[in-house]
Write a protein that holds these residues in place. Structure first.
Motif, PDB file in Angstrom:
ATOM      1  N   MET A 112      62.911  40.562  37.404  1.00 43.27           N
ATOM      2  CA  MET A 112      62.001  40.019  36.801  1.00 43.27           C
ATOM      3  C   MET A 112      62.761  38.744  35.959  1.00 43.27           C
ATOM      4  O   MET A 112      61.891  37.638  35.841  1.00 43.27           O
ATOM      5  CB  MET A 112      61.168  40.444  35.759  1.00 43.27           C
ATOM      6  N   PHE A 150      54.076  46.061  31.038  1.00 41.05           N
ATOM      7  CA  PHE A 150      54.558  45.173  29.822  1.00 41.05           C
ATOM      8  C   PHE A 150      54.169  45.713  28.538  1.00 41.05           C
ATOM      9  O   PHE A 150      53.534  46.756  28.209  1.00 41.05           O
ATOM     10  CB  PHE A 150      53.947  44.019  30.269  1.00 41.05           C
ATOM     11  N   ASN A 162      48.005  43.807  30.162  1.00 37.41           N
ATOM     12  CA  ASN A 162      47.771  42.690  30.702  1.00 37.41           C
ATOM     13  C   ASN A 162      46.749  42.977  32.085  1.00 37.41           C
ATOM     14  O   ASN A 162      47.159  42.456  33.270  1.00 37.41           O
ATOM     15  CB  ASN A 162      48.962  41.753  30.938  1.00 37.41           C
ATOM     16  N   PHE A 210      44.332  42.258  35.110  1.00 39.43           N
ATOM     17  CA  PHE A 210      43.804  41.057  35.614  1.00 39.43           C
ATOM     18  C   PHE A 210      42.265  41.081  35.146  1.00 39.43           C
ATOM     19  O   PHE A 210      41.579  42.072  35.087  1.00 39.43           O
ATOM     20  CB  PHE A 210      43.964  41.185  37.020  1.00 39.43           C
ATOM     21  N   PRO A 211      41.903  39.747  34.980  1.00 44.27           N
ATOM     22  CA  PRO A 211      40.387  39.777  34.470  1.00 44.27           C
ATOM     23  C   PRO A 211      39.573  39.800  36.054  1.00 44.27           C
ATOM     24  O   PRO A 211      38.841  38.928  36.159  1.00 44.27           O
ATOM     25  CB  PRO A 211      40.260  38.233  34.083  1.00 44.27           C
ATOM     26  N   PHE A 248      45.164  45.665  43.851  1.00 42.44           N
ATOM     27  CA  PHE A 248      45.873  44.472  44.097  1.00 42.44           C
ATOM     28  C   PHE A 248      47.237  44.666  44.708  1.00 42.44           C
ATOM     29  O   PHE A 248      47.753  44.076  45.775  1.00 42.44           O
ATOM     30  CB  PHE A 248      46.020  43.729  42.893  1.00 42.44           C
ATOM     31  N   VAL A 269      48.650  43.436  48.508  1.00 44.17           N
ATOM     32  CA  VAL A 269      49.522  42.520  48.881  1.00 44.17           C
ATOM     33  C   VAL A 269      50.750  43.082  49.539  1.00 44.17           C
ATOM     34  O   VAL A 269      51.461  42.306  50.296  1.00 44.17           O
ATOM     35  CB  VAL A 269      50.366  41.957  47.301  1.00 44.17           C
ATOM     36  N   ARG A 304      48.066  50.723  37.733  1.00 42.24           N
ATOM     37  CA  ARG A 304      48.230  49.592  38.549  1.00 42.24           C
ATOM     38  C   ARG A 304      49.715  49.652  39.128  1.00 42.24           C
ATOM     39  O   ARG A 304      50.016  49.189  40.368  1.00 42.24           O
ATOM     40  CB  ARG A 304      47.941  48.351  37.753  1.00 42.24           C
ATOM     41  N   ILE A 308      49.745  37.232  32.966  1.00 43.08           N
ATOM     42  CA  ILE A 308      49.005  37.890  34.421  1.00 43.08           C
ATOM     43  C   ILE A 308      49.797  37.386  35.291  1.00 43.08           C
ATOM     44  O   ILE A 308      50.169  38.103  36.333  1.00 43.08           O
ATOM     45  CB  ILE A 308      47.656  36.754  34.339  1.00 43.08           C
ATOM     46  N   GLN A 312      53.029  37.412  35.378  1.00 43.91           N
ATOM     47  CA  GLN A 312      54.323  38.504  35.413  1.00 43.91           C
ATOM     48  C   GLN A 312      53.686  39.794  35.976  1.00 43.91           C
ATOM     49  O   GLN A 312      54.276  40.440  36.811  1.00 43.91           O
ATOM     50  CB  GLN A 312      54.618  38.770  33.878  1.00 43.91           C
ATOM     51  N   ALA A 313      52.530  40.084  35.574  1.00 46.52           N
ATOM     52  CA  ALA A 313      51.807  41.391  35.837  1.00 46.52           C
ATOM     53  C   ALA A 313      52.022  41.270  37.594  1.00 46.52           C
ATOM     54  O   ALA A 313      52.323  42.251  38.304  1.00 46.52           O
ATOM     55  CB  ALA A 313      50.460  41.735  35.560  1.00 46.52           C
ATOM     56  N   SER A 314      51.493  40.189  37.963  1.00 47.43           N
ATOM     57  CA  SER A 314      50.991  40.033  39.627  1.00 47.43           C
ATOM     58  C   SER A 314      52.800  40.252  40.143  1.00 47.43           C
ATOM     59  O   SER A 314      52.835  40.816  41.203  1.00 47.43           O
ATOM     60  CB  SER A 314      50.648  38.709  39.889  1.00 47.43           C
ATOM     61  N   PHE A 315      53.636  39.333  39.672  1.00 41.44           N
ATOM     62  CA  PHE A 315      55.010  39.464  40.183  1.00 41.44           C
ATOM     63  C   PHE A 315      55.573  40.690  40.214  1.00 41.44           C
ATOM     64  O   PHE A 315      56.295  41.266  40.935  1.00 41.44           O
ATOM     65  CB  PHE A 315      56.051  38.333  39.551  1.00 41.44           C
ATOM     66  N   ALA A 329      54.249  40.811  44.190  1.00 37.73           N
ATOM     67  CA  ALA A 329      53.266  39.773  44.943  1.00 37.73           C
ATOM     68  C   ALA A 329      54.331  38.956  45.095  1.00 37.73           C
ATOM     69  O   ALA A 329      55.175  38.626  44.127  1.00 37.73           O
ATOM     70  CB  ALA A 329      52.163  39.561  44.197  1.00 37.73           C
ATOM     71  N   GLN A 334      50.985  34.773  46.565  1.00 38.70           N
ATOM     72  CA  GLN A 334      49.832  35.843  46.726  1.00 38.70           C
ATOM     73  C   GLN A 334      49.586  35.748  45.131  1.00 38.70           C
ATOM     74  O   GLN A 334      48.180  35.875  45.026  1.00 38.70           O
ATOM     75  CB  GLN A 334      50.443  37.127  46.843  1.00 38.70           C
ATOM     76  N   ASN A 372      45.832  34.698  44.389  1.00 38.01           N
ATOM     77  CA  ASN A 372      44.830  35.803  43.983  1.00 38.01           C
ATOM     78  C   ASN A 372      44.407  35.858  42.330  1.00 38.01           C
ATOM     79  O   ASN A 372      43.418  36.447  42.014  1.00 38.01           O
ATOM     80  CB  ASN A 372      45.365  37.339  44.381  1.00 38.01           C
ATOM     81  N   HIS A 373      45.496  35.233  41.606  1.00 32.44           N
ATOM     82  CA  HIS A 373      45.257  35.123  40.042  1.00 32.44           C
ATOM     83  C   HIS A 373      45.168  33.813  39.741  1.00 32.44           C
ATOM     84  O   HIS A 373      44.020  33.261  39.081  1.00 32.44           O
ATOM     85  CB  HIS A 373      46.209  36.123  39.805  1.00 32.44           C
ATOM     86  N   TYR A 429      41.505  32.142  38.149  1.00 24.39           N
ATOM     87  CA  TYR A 429      41.318  32.326  36.574  1.00 24.39           C
ATOM     88  C   TYR A 429      41.065  30.793  36.318  1.00 24.39           C
ATOM     89  O   TYR A 429      40.558  30.451  35.255  1.00 24.39           O
ATOM     90  CB  TYR A 429      42.350  33.019  36.000  1.00 24.39           C
ATOM     91  N   LEU A 436      34.973  36.657  36.777  1.00 20.56           N
ATOM     92  CA  LEU A 436      36.038  36.906  36.197  1.00 20.56           C
ATOM     93  C   LEU A 436      35.715  38.165  34.940  1.00 20.56           C
ATOM     94  O   LEU A 436      36.896  38.463  34.325  1.00 20.56           O
ATOM     95  CB  LEU A 436      36.661  35.886  35.440  1.00 20.56           C
TER      96      LEU A 436
END
Lengths: 259, 624
Positions: free
Chosen positions: A56, A94, A98, A100-101, A110, A114, A163, B505, B507-510, B514, B518, B522-523, B527, B621
């Motif tokens: 990360m 985290f 967090n 997603f909305p 999700f 992906v 998730r 958000i 970071q969560a996706s990565f 993703a 993506q 997607n995010h 938003y 959302l």
């Protein structure tokens, strides 16, 4: 070493932010199906170390890692390894919840999506299984279409765990997952970690020494050295760290003399 | 005292009163007096100080400056800056009632007037501040007050200050709203007016003095047909009875008209043949082609098919042809009807002298904004003009603009926010975009003229597609120019919306494996979409109202055809407003006012659509 009991093996890991060396020479192992805790005072680089476990830190401009990090005998920092692939195998939860909305269902689906899973029935299965594993299914099964933001803080964090495990990672990294939660929600998460341990290897960063003592099998204690860079002071079985530490600095810390 | 100096004095004294009100309550509260009284005393002291400044310190300052000039005069003869600051204390009638001679005479040069007003301002300020400071410092103390009273007074003093500061913001809002209301009223009063209408042909002359309303259908039809050309009569049949377009009418011009119109539309007692023909020949049918030579037939068909009121309207429009001589705005209509009547008499009298056939104009209330105004095409006559082609032109242009600028703008914003490294090229791009947002629109117009209208003419005229008339002044050119104009606005707004998406958000996706795209698709983008849409609304509103680039890229000021596609010539609402205000007659101004209301309505409609869209996105959302 090369022992198949190890999920992750760090060898002389150095992490830099630009010129600044944030973490110096960390060598440690993360054993399979165990919970490994990273503890230490603020700013000692434990979150940085954790984030380097699934690359990360690549997202931070100027961040750089030297040394080796072995995952299934493969160095994650070799140029042939794709960071996206690494993150699919090593998931992350985290500090602050967090979600997603988006609807709860979409939050969990999700990750699989992906990775190319498109079939509705398969996704339904994964969502239910992950939410059950995260002990959230009974609370949300009737409102999967509601936004993830409408849940309480503890539920949100469990949603984030669901998730993360929806993509079936081998290792789950948790960066102070309970620091934004109340004691009851914290207890739920800790119980959950014990349950998840049977299927996943967990690495957790925590500020809370009682939490480390309660949930972890192994503990790594980190501190900053005189160059303000994080160092691994001691790494051992949790019981030993908290009852009979080898290093006096560890003893001072776990007995609450500083930090 | 000249206007500038007086205004200066007024502003400075307002400031002094303000300072008095704001600071005195606290000063007096400390000395043990009620702060409420303090604010009143402070206001009074500020005003008195301002007056004292004007009458005492302003002349003193003038004296000082003159003294300075005298001293400096020792070294040089060319110093005269204080010559015009002579002090006079005369208070007689018609004389200066203020200490320094301030006249708005034409021969007073600007720099002198400026110096005088400066002296007044500074003098007033000195006077006011001295008095206020004296007040704050030398107010006698009430002696010791209890802790509780002191606390109470201090609290009240702070509340009074807070309330006065609040009042300042209220005043700002009231001023802003008043200005907006004044603007709206100005437009509305020009749209709904009293008009003086005269007739080209007096209706009485057509009917031997009878009123049009008293006449039966056949005679009305006779009057109508008798006063228009044969071709016009045929056209009326085509439009009102047959109801087909010009092309079809041409194709079927030799068909027997009775069949073309259908039996139900043909009076039973009317012959279907052309009358008075040679009996030896085959009877000739009445057709569309020969209809123009048969006024009686036209009259009979019209009277059979149309109602009395339709016929009356037709007679008015085709024969009587009323036109607007003058208009009076709504406020005069409501407040000064007598005055309008007098002006009308003057107009009629003067016209009658020069034109013996003049039909006296009569007063008629008229709303220039009407259904016809929206649905009819442009016409050179303000009485008859509509705005349909301008509305369609604006809509078509703005749609193409949005289609062009929206995706490109979002794409650029995504690149700059998510992909661009922090290197000098990207920094230059970013700086340029920020600066382009402030470039005047006329510059974009010139750019559009050079690039889209001229250089890219084969494309923008539709030539390469085999369409259009080979001219670059098309909807497409204008839309692309407008697109360039709003592109920086869209990019900057979209960037801000994207920045506002929380890093956690991403970071969560990565963290879930993703990829960058993506994550963005997607995010980040969903938003950020409400914010992006808000920015786009503003940008498009700006494009709808822009006039200068349209003038430069050559939108037509007057055109009869509706825009038929991206490659047609066109006109737009702002252009119409601009060109109708340029026209000399009262009625033209009224048309412009009505067009402004149309433009505002169009803007509001576009904005509400965009706001609805944005709310939908926000609901998706789960923020509501």
């Amino acid at each position: 070493m090369g022992n198949s009991n190890y999920a992750l093996q760090a060898k002389n890991l150095n992490i830099y932010y630009g010129e600044f060396r944030a973490v110096t020479d960390v060598s440690m192992v993360v054993e399979r199906h165990k919970i490994t805790a990273l503890i230490g005072p603020s700013g000692c680089g434990k979150s940085t170390l954790l984030r380097s476990f699934n690359r990360m830190n690549d997202l931070v401009p100027g961040a750089r890692v030297e040394g080796e990090l072995l995952f299934q005998d493969q160095n994650l920092y070799s140029p042939f390894v794709d960071a996206v692939e690494v993150r699919r195998r090593i998931g992350m939860v985290f500090q602050k919840p967090n979600p997603f909305p988006k609807p709860i269902y979409e939050n969990v689906a999700f990750g699989p999506k992906v990775q190319g899973i498109r079939k509705k029935s398969q996704l339904d299965d994964i969502v239910e299984r992950s939410l059950r594993k995260a002990a959230l299914w009974d609370e949300v099964k009737d409102k999967l279409k509601k936004s993830g933001l409408e849940l309480s803080g503890g539920q949100q964090q469990r949603l984030c765990i669901a998730r993360a495990i929806a993509v079936e990672p081998e290792v789950l990294l948790m960066d102070e997952p309970c620091s934004a939660l109340d004691p009851i929600a914290t207890l739920r998460i800790e119980e959950l970690m014990r349950e998840l341990q049977e299927q996943y290897t967990i690495v957790i960063v925590t500020h809370n020494m009682q939490q480390a003592a309660r949930v972890s099998d192994y503990t790594a204690f980190m501190m900053v050295n005189d160059k303000r860079s994080g160092e691994l002071v001691e790494f051992d079985m949790t019981e030993k760290i908290f009852t009979n530490p080898a290093d006096t600095r560890t003893e001072d810390y776990v007995t609450g003399r500083f930090g | 005292m000249n206007h500038v100096a007086f205004l200066n004095w007024l502003l400075v004294s307002l400031y002094l009163v303000d300072v008095g009100i704001l600071s005195t309550p606290i000063a007096v509260a400390r000395k043990g007096y009620s702060p409420r009284l303090g604010s009143v005393i402070g206001a009074g002291a500020g005003l008195i100080g301002a007056l004292a400044g004007l009458f005492i310190f302003t002349p003193l300052l003038g004296l000082v400056l003159q003294l300075l000039q005298a001293i400096l005069g020792v070294f040089s003869d060319n110093i005269h800056f204080a010559d015009d600051l002579k002090i006079s204390f005369s208070l007689g009638a018609g004389q200066n009632i203020l200490p320094i001679k301030f006249d708005i005479e034409a021969d007073v040069p600007r720099d002198i007037a400026f110096l005088r007003s400066l002296v007044v301002g500074v003098g007033t300020y000195i006077g006011g501040m001295i008095l206020l400071n004296l007040l704050w410092r030398f107010i006698p103390s009430q002696g010791a007050v209890t802790e509780a009273t002191a606390l109470r007074y201090n609290t009240i003093a702070r509340q009074v200050r807070g309330r006065i500061l609040q009042a300042h913001f209220m005043v700002a809002i009231v001023i802003a709203i008043t200005v907006l209301m004044a603007l709206m009223w100005n437009i509305i009063k020009g749209t709904f007016t009293m008009t003086a209408v005269s007739n080209t042909v007096a209706p009485e002359s057509l009917t031997d003095g009878r009123s049009l309303g008293d006449i039966e259908e056949p005679e009305l039809a006779q009057i109508l047909v008798g006063n228009i050309s044969g071709n016009r009569g045929r056209q009326l049949i085509q439009d009102y009875v047959w109801g087909v377009g010009d092309a079809e009418a041409r194709d079927r011009k030799s068909e027997p008209l009775v069949e073309a119109l259908g039996k139900g539309n043909w009076p039973e007692d009317l012959s279907v043949y052309v009358p008075n023909q040679d009996p030896s020949q085959e009877p000739e049918y009445i057709t569309y082609q020969n209809l123009s030579k048969q006024p009686d037939v036209v009259a009979a068909i019209l009277s059979y098919n149309l109602t009395t009121s339709d016929l009356e309207t037709l007679v008015t429009a085709e024969v009587v042809q009323p036109f607007v001589v003058a208009t009076w705005t709504l406020d005069r209509t409501l407040l000064d009807y007598k005055g309008i009547e007098k002006e009308l008499d003057v107009i009629n009298n003067s016209r009658r002298e020069s034109d013996p056939d003049w039909n006296d104009a009569r007063l008629q209330f008229r709303s220039w904004l009407s259904l016809n105004f929206v649905t009819q095409r442009l016409n050179a006559a303000p009485e008859l003009t509509g705005m349909r082609n301008a509305i369609l032109g604006s809509l078509l242009m703005i749609s193409i603009t949005a289609l062009f600028a929206f995706p490109i703008g979002i794409g650029a914003a995504i690149y700059l926010e998510e992909y661009a490294n922090d290197n000098w090229i990207n920094r230059i791009i970013q700086t340029n975009i920020d600066n382009l947002a402030g470039v005047p629109s006329i510059i974009y117009g010139l750019l559009g003229l050079a690039v889209f209208v001229r250089t890219m003419r084969p494309i923008t005229s539709g030539e390469v597609f085999g369409l259009g008339q080979g001219n670059g002044n098309t909807v497409l050119s204008a839309a692309l120019t407008m697109g360039l104009l709003i592109l920086p606005l869209i990019i900057i707004n979209a960037q801000e919306a994207i920045q506002a998406v929380q890093p956690s958000i991403r970071q969560a996706s990565f963290g879930l494996g993703a990829t960058k795209w993506q994550t963005v698709w997607n995010h980040v983008l969903p938003y950020a979409m409400p914010g992006i849409l808000t920015g786009t609304i503003l940008a498009i509103s700006r494009a709808v109202g822009e006039t200068a680039p349209l003038v430069v890229v050559g939108a037509s000021a007057f055109i009869l055809k509706d825009p038929s596609g991206p490659f047609s010539r066109f006109t737009a609402l702002p252009i119409q407003i601009y060109s109708w205000t340029e026209q000399p007659r009262d009625a033209d101004k009224a048309v412009a006012a009505a067009a402004i209301i149309l433009l505002l309505a169009l803007l509001l409609t576009l904005n509400s659509i965009a706001i609805l869209l944005r709310n939908r996105f926000e609901r998706n959302l789960g923020r509501h």
